[in-house]
Design a protein around this motif. Structure first.
Motif, short mmCIF file in Angstrom:
data_model
loop_
_atom_site.label_atom_id
_atom_site.label_comp_id
_atom_site.label_asym_id
_atom_site.label_seq_id
_atom_site.Cartn_x
_atom_site.Cartn_y
_atom_site.Cartn_z
N LYS A 19 0.83 -1.21 0.00
CA LYS A 19 0.00 0.00 0.00
C LYS A 19 0.86 1.26 0.00
O LYS A 19 0.67 2.16 -0.82
N THR A 21 4.14 1.63 -0.60
CA THR A 21 5.01 1.69 -1.78
C THR A 21 4.26 2.23 -2.99
O THR A 21 4.74 3.11 -3.70
N ARG A 42 1.58 5.99 14.21
CA ARG A 42 2.96 5.85 14.72
C ARG A 42 3.52 7.22 15.13
O ARG A 42 4.23 7.33 16.13
N LYS A 64 -3.86 -5.15 16.59
CA LYS A 64 -5.28 -4.83 16.79
C LYS A 64 -5.58 -3.44 16.24
O LYS A 64 -4.69 -2.61 16.08
N VAL A 66 -6.89 0.20 16.42
CA VAL A 66 -7.04 1.28 17.39
C VAL A 66 -8.47 1.85 17.31
O VAL A 66 -9.03 1.97 16.21
N ARG A 99 -10.41 -0.25 8.44
CA ARG A 99 -10.00 -1.64 8.63
C ARG A 99 -11.06 -2.51 9.26
O ARG A 99 -10.89 -3.74 9.29
N ARG A 137 11.35 -6.88 5.59
CA ARG A 137 11.45 -5.48 6.00
C ARG A 137 11.83 -5.37 7.48
O ARG A 137 12.53 -4.45 7.89
N ARG A 154 -1.63 -9.59 12.94
CA ARG A 154 -2.04 -8.62 11.90
C ARG A 154 -2.81 -9.32 10.79
O ARG A 154 -3.81 -8.80 10.29
N ARG A 182 2.88 -9.30 -7.57
CA ARG A 182 3.90 -9.14 -8.60
C ARG A 182 4.94 -8.09 -8.21
O ARG A 182 4.92 -7.57 -7.11
N1 UP5 Z 1 7.38 -4.34 -1.22
C1 UP5 Z 1 6.29 -3.56 -1.52
N2 UP5 Z 1 5.79 -3.90 -2.71
C2 UP5 Z 1 6.55 -4.93 -3.20
C3 UP5 Z 1 6.52 -5.71 -4.40
N3 UP5 Z 1 5.59 -5.50 -5.35
N4 UP5 Z 1 7.42 -6.68 -4.55
C4 UP5 Z 1 8.37 -6.89 -3.59
N5 UP5 Z 1 8.46 -6.19 -2.43
C5 UP5 Z 1 7.56 -5.21 -2.24
O1 UP5 Z 1 5.63 -2.78 1.62
C6 UP5 Z 1 5.99 -3.75 2.56
C7 UP5 Z 1 7.40 -4.25 2.24
O2 UP5 Z 1 7.37 -4.95 1.00
C8 UP5 Z 1 8.43 -3.15 2.04
O3 UP5 Z 1 9.67 -3.59 2.49
C9 UP5 Z 1 8.43 -2.94 0.53
O4 UP5 Z 1 9.66 -2.46 0.07
C10 UP5 Z 1 8.16 -4.32 0.01
P1 UP5 Z 1 4.68 -1.54 2.02
O5 UP5 Z 1 4.54 -0.71 0.81
O6 UP5 Z 1 5.19 -0.92 3.25
O7 UP5 Z 1 3.32 -2.32 2.30
P2 UP5 Z 1 2.06 -1.87 3.15
O8 UP5 Z 1 0.91 -2.54 2.54
O9 UP5 Z 1 2.03 -0.41 3.32
O10 UP5 Z 1 2.45 -2.61 4.50
P3 UP5 Z 1 2.22 -2.15 5.99
O11 UP5 Z 1 3.07 -3.03 6.82
O12 UP5 Z 1 2.39 -0.69 6.16
O13 UP5 Z 1 0.71 -2.53 6.15
P4 UP5 Z 1 -0.17 -2.66 7.41
O14 UP5 Z 1 -1.52 -2.53 6.89
O15 UP5 Z 1 0.12 -3.86 8.19
O16 UP5 Z 1 0.38 -1.47 8.33
P5 UP5 Z 1 -0.22 -0.05 8.69
O17 UP5 Z 1 0.91 0.84 8.91
O18 UP5 Z 1 -1.28 0.33 7.76
O19 UP5 Z 1 -0.89 -0.38 10.09
C11 UP5 Z 1 -0.08 -0.82 11.16
C12 UP5 Z 1 -0.94 -1.01 12.40
O20 UP5 Z 1 -1.49 0.23 12.80
C13 UP5 Z 1 -2.14 -1.94 12.25
O21 UP5 Z 1 -1.80 -3.30 12.38
C14 UP5 Z 1 -3.02 -1.45 13.39
O22 UP5 Z 1 -2.58 -1.96 14.61
C15 UP5 Z 1 -2.77 0.05 13.34
N6 UP5 Z 1 -3.79 0.77 12.55
C16 UP5 Z 1 -5.02 1.02 13.12
O23 UP5 Z 1 -5.29 0.61 14.25
N7 UP5 Z 1 -5.95 1.72 12.41
C17 UP5 Z 1 -5.72 2.19 11.17
O24 UP5 Z 1 -6.61 2.83 10.59
C18 UP5 Z 1 -4.47 1.93 10.57
C19 UP5 Z 1 -3.52 1.22 11.29
#
Ligand code: UP5
Ligand code: MG
Length: 199
Positions: A19, A21, A42, A64, A66, A99, A137, A154, A182
């Motif tokens: 997402k 990226t 964060r 979980k 938030v 979410r 990562r 997660r 991909r």
């Molecule tokens: N990478 C990316 N694309 C690639 C590809 N096509 N091929 C090969 N490698 C690829 O990418 C993840 C990793 O993969 C990176 O190293 C990248 O280089 C590589 P990234 O783009 O960061 O993916 P993303 O989907 O953004 O992953 P992220 O870990 O950020 O997703 P999450 O949904 O788990 O994390 P988020 O930051 O959104 O949420 C984290 C936590 O916050 C949640 O678990 C939750 O506890 C909390 N949260 C809430 O409570 N409420 C919300 O509304 C949002 C978050």
């Protein structure tokens, strides 16, 4: 002055689906502002004097979701800030939100009539691929949730709570799906095809 109603694309997909990226690449090529709910949480966790720091830290580590009161406030403020800075900045990619049902209801309560959700951009990625990407990562990210234990939670949260939200939007014909297993460039080609069509 006459304020334009912000246009919103929700960006959803499993942990590590790409997402963030892809949002970065979209911003480079289209006029969108990227707001990651996870990044905002964060930052709030790290903010001196935040009354929610501890709570956010424990929710994130446990994979979980938030309580929406916290997240929606951060999102709303970030949107308002952007729109104050530049009145042309009214197209938003909201990454990683909504979410669950609580998130969706919170959005509707606060933002209904104030923003238009155009569609959901869904990065459809095999769970095994998601896990591999996050663990890879995790070697350098410093994220407290890029470890096997948090990652399992997660994934569980994603399957139990977030997939049903995507399905709800699917029924409304509002989901645009990209095969996200991909390479980054192949995924982005899929994204482009969608954005060029949607305008
Ligand atoms: N990478 C990316 N694309 C690639 C590809 N096509 N091929 C090969 N490698 C690829 O990418 C993840 C990793 O993969 C990176 O190293 C990248 O280089 C590589 P990234 O783009 O960061 O993916 P993303 O989907 O953004 O992953 P992220 O870990 O950020 O997703 P999450 O949904 O788990 O994390 P988020 O930051 O959104 O949420 C984290 C936590 O916050 C949640 O678990 C939750 O506890 C909390 N949260 C809430 O409570 N409420 C919300 O509304 C949002 C978050
Ligand atoms: Mg992300």
């Amino acid at each position: 002055s006459l304020m334009m109603k912000p246009q919103v694309v929700f960006v959803l997909g499993g942990p590590g689906a790409g997402k963030g990226t892809q949002c970065t690449k979209i911003v480079e090529n289209y006029s969108y502002t990227h707001l990651s709910a996870g990044d905002l949480l964060r930052a709030e966790r790290a903010r001196e004097g935040s009354q929610f720091g501890q709570l956010i830290a424990s929710y994130i580590k446990d994979g979980k979701i938030v309580p929406v009161e916290i997240t929606i406030d951060l999102l709303r403020k970030a949107m308002e800030e952007m729109m104050k800075k530049d009145e042309k900045m009214f197209r938003f990619l909201i990454d990683g939100f909504p979410r669950n049902e609580d998130n969706l209801q919170g959005w509707n309560r606060v933002m209904d009539g104030k923003a238009d959700v155009k569609f959901v951009l869904f990065f459809d990625c095999a769970i095994e691929v998601c896990i591999d990407r996050c663990l890879e990562r995790g070697k350098s990210s410093g994220r407290t949730d890029d470890n096997r234990e948090s990652l399992e939670k997660r994934i569980q949260t994603y399957l139990q709570s977030t997939r049903p939200i995507i399905e709800q939007y699917e029924k409304l014909g509002k989901v645009r799906t990209v095969d996200a297993s991909r390479s980054v460039d192949e995924v982005f080609a899929g994204v482009k095809a969608i954005l060029d069509r949607e305008g």
